[in-house]
Design a protein around this motif. Sequence first.
Motif, short mmCIF file in Angstrom:
data_model
loop_
_atom_site.label_atom_id
_atom_site.label_comp_id
_atom_site.label_asym_id
_atom_site.label_seq_id
_atom_site.Cartn_x
_atom_site.Cartn_y
_atom_site.Cartn_z
N ARG A 226 39.89 1.55 -32.60
CA ARG A 226 39.71 2.88 -33.18
C ARG A 226 39.46 2.82 -34.69
NH1 ARG A 226 43.67 3.95 -29.05
NH2 ARG A 226 42.75 5.38 -27.53
N LEU A 227 39.87 1.71 -35.28
CA LEU A 227 39.64 1.52 -36.71
C LEU A 227 38.51 0.53 -36.99
CD1 LEU A 227 43.40 1.29 -37.80
CD2 LEU A 227 41.87 3.27 -38.00
N ASN A 228 37.76 0.18 -35.93
CA ASN A 228 36.61 -0.73 -36.05
C ASN A 228 36.97 -2.09 -36.63
OD1 ASN A 228 34.69 1.22 -35.08
ND2 ASN A 228 34.84 2.24 -37.08
N ILE A 229 38.15 -2.57 -36.26
CA ILE A 229 38.59 -3.89 -36.71
C ILE A 229 38.18 -4.97 -35.72
CG2 ILE A 229 40.62 -5.31 -37.24
CD1 ILE A 229 41.99 -2.80 -38.28
N VAL A 230 38.44 -4.72 -34.45
CA VAL A 230 38.04 -5.66 -33.38
C VAL A 230 37.60 -4.84 -32.16
CG1 VAL A 230 39.62 -7.50 -34.07
CG2 VAL A 230 40.35 -5.80 -32.40
N SER A 231 37.10 -5.52 -31.16
CA SER A 231 36.83 -4.90 -29.87
C SER A 231 37.29 -5.86 -28.78
CB SER A 231 35.34 -4.59 -29.70
OG SER A 231 34.62 -5.77 -29.40
N PHE A 232 37.37 -5.38 -27.56
CA PHE A 232 37.78 -6.25 -26.46
C PHE A 232 36.75 -7.35 -26.21
CE2 PHE A 232 40.76 -2.82 -25.40
CZ PHE A 232 41.88 -3.57 -25.07
N ASN A 233 35.53 -7.15 -26.66
CA ASN A 233 34.50 -8.20 -26.53
C ASN A 233 34.83 -9.42 -27.38
OD1 ASN A 233 32.92 -6.71 -24.75
ND2 ASN A 233 31.82 -5.68 -26.41
N GLU A 280 47.72 -17.16 -26.16
CA GLU A 280 46.43 -17.18 -26.85
C GLU A 280 46.05 -15.78 -27.35
OE1 GLU A 280 41.83 -18.79 -26.20
OE2 GLU A 280 43.31 -18.97 -24.58
N LEU A 281 46.32 -14.75 -26.54
CA LEU A 281 46.01 -13.39 -26.95
C LEU A 281 46.89 -12.95 -28.11
CD1 LEU A 281 44.44 -10.79 -26.58
CD2 LEU A 281 46.08 -10.10 -24.82
N LYS A 282 48.16 -13.30 -28.07
CA LYS A 282 49.07 -12.98 -29.17
C LYS A 282 48.59 -13.62 -30.47
CE LYS A 282 53.95 -13.35 -30.44
NZ LYS A 282 53.87 -14.49 -31.39
N ASP A 283 48.15 -14.87 -30.38
CA ASP A 283 47.62 -15.57 -31.55
C ASP A 283 46.35 -14.88 -32.07
OD1 ASP A 283 47.60 -17.94 -33.36
OD2 ASP A 283 45.71 -18.36 -32.35
N PHE A 284 45.50 -14.43 -31.14
CA PHE A 284 44.30 -13.68 -31.51
C PHE A 284 44.67 -12.40 -32.25
CE2 PHE A 284 41.52 -10.11 -30.50
CZ PHE A 284 40.28 -10.57 -30.92
N ASN A 285 45.67 -11.67 -31.74
CA ASN A 285 46.09 -10.43 -32.39
C ASN A 285 46.61 -10.67 -33.79
OD1 ASN A 285 45.45 -9.13 -30.02
ND2 ASN A 285 47.44 -8.15 -29.74
N TYR A 286 47.39 -11.73 -33.96
CA TYR A 286 47.95 -12.01 -35.28
C TYR A 286 46.85 -12.32 -36.30
CZ TYR A 286 52.97 -11.80 -34.61
OH TYR A 286 54.24 -11.35 -34.42
N LYS A 287 45.87 -13.09 -35.89
CA LYS A 287 44.81 -13.47 -36.82
C LYS A 287 43.83 -12.34 -37.10
CE LYS A 287 44.88 -18.37 -35.55
NZ LYS A 287 44.17 -19.49 -34.85
N ASN A 288 43.56 -11.53 -36.10
CA ASN A 288 42.48 -10.55 -36.21
C ASN A 288 42.95 -9.11 -36.37
OD1 ASN A 288 39.88 -12.23 -35.51
ND2 ASN A 288 41.43 -12.84 -34.01
N ILE A 289 44.24 -8.85 -36.17
CA ILE A 289 44.75 -7.48 -36.30
C ILE A 289 45.90 -7.41 -37.30
CG2 ILE A 289 45.78 -5.52 -35.09
CD1 ILE A 289 44.42 -6.48 -32.54
N TYR A 290 47.01 -8.08 -36.99
CA TYR A 290 48.22 -7.92 -37.80
C TYR A 290 48.03 -8.43 -39.22
CZ TYR A 290 49.83 -7.53 -32.97
OH TYR A 290 49.95 -7.19 -31.66
N ALA A 291 47.29 -9.50 -39.37
CA ALA A 291 47.05 -10.04 -40.72
C ALA A 291 46.17 -9.12 -41.55
CB ALA A 291 46.41 -11.42 -40.62
N LEU A 292 45.43 -8.22 -40.88
CA LEU A 292 44.51 -7.32 -41.58
C LEU A 292 45.00 -5.88 -41.62
CD1 LEU A 292 41.21 -8.61 -39.89
CD2 LEU A 292 42.25 -9.41 -42.02
N ALA A 293 46.19 -5.63 -41.05
CA ALA A 293 46.69 -4.25 -40.95
C ALA A 293 46.97 -3.64 -42.32
CB ALA A 293 47.95 -4.21 -40.09
N TYR A 294 47.35 -4.47 -43.29
CA TYR A 294 47.60 -4.01 -44.66
C TYR A 294 46.81 -4.87 -45.62
CZ TYR A 294 51.69 -1.46 -42.88
OH TYR A 294 52.52 -0.60 -42.20
N THR A 295 46.22 -4.26 -46.61
CA THR A 295 45.54 -5.02 -47.65
C THR A 295 46.57 -5.63 -48.59
OG1 THR A 295 45.41 -3.15 -49.18
CG2 THR A 295 43.61 -3.39 -47.58
#
Length: 381
Positions: A226-233, A280-295
């Motif tokens: 919804r914030l255009n950070i990642v997609s399921f693709n 593997e999915l949790k690691d993906f989330n940390y690198k691509n979502i949680y690390a970018l959630a705050y500037t």
Amino acid sequence: MNENMHNHNKYLSKYATCDDDAIYLRKVSNDFRTPFFRDIDRIIYTLAFTRYSDKTQVFSFKSNDHLTKRMIHVQYVSKIARTIGRALALNEDLIEASALGHDLGHTPFGHVGEEILNKISLNCGEGFFNHNIHSVRLLMYIENYGLGKDITLQTLDAIMCHNGELPQNEYVPSKKTKEEFFEEYNLSYKDRSIIKKLRPMTLEGCVVRISDLIAYLGRDIEDAMRLNIVSFNDIPDSVKKYLGSSNREIVNTIIKDVIENSLGKDYIKLSDGVYKAIVELKDFNYKNIYALAYTKEEREKLEIILNTLFNKYMEDIRNNNQDSNIVKSYLYNMSEEYKNNNSKERLVIDYIAGMTDDYCVNEYNKYVKNDNNKEEVENDL
């Protein structure tokens, strides 16, 4: 009426926690409700539960009404856990109470706020701050105006041991006494490693723990979309092969896998393929979502906000500043037992930890406006 409330015990698995197994920390008068059913009532009527609705899950300062807040997350955990619990013939009341209460101790601004408050707590000599431990502290010592709520040991333990950040292939209950529970609870303030060693004393607690993970993995990706950070693709094909390509598929796949591999067992089990995909999915989330959630700038600003409030509130308590909300609103309503048995530092940490995101920002703005007219913090930072 009483017989109907207890009927579900007849259909429980031999590995389930029966209502008669409930342990209280102090003597409680019985009523027609069963112990864990009463835990649910006592948790949803806490002030901390009310504040779930305005506490961040992952993203703060984002203008999108469909982003998950804590209130939504705990509902998802509850529903997922009760689904697994019913399939395995476990005590759904214990599961629901534990799920709904598991994040009561979360700070404003999610895990980033927790990291900052942990630094503050360590710097002032109050030990490590962990939201799961603080959830237990809230129920035992802070709610009910500092007198605490009468919650069963099994529910408190499941909340304390719910850490969904640590996926496991098997979740094996660790039977413990009341004394062992308190030993783990107290050690968590002194030894950081204890948090990673905690294991629930019941199979229901194990279900809540895996359900916390199931609830946030795919949902956090939906929020990031919804914030255009990642997609399921963007999810690795090796993950999609086992878990699917949407939150719905991920949730459904893991629930079915847990049930199929745990039925008739005294532990909760994942298949090897699903477990590896979860990691593997949790690691993906940390690198691509949680690390970018705050500037970087947002994190620095939050450091300033929480540290400023801590120092201001310490000053207000020392000076008995009746214009300060921590004095006139929070401490004024708390029991003498609570105020006398805790350090000033602990009182301030409790107060800040209980704040919603907006209240935290508003309190900071109130102070800086009275302090040389410094620039206010906007809601979008």
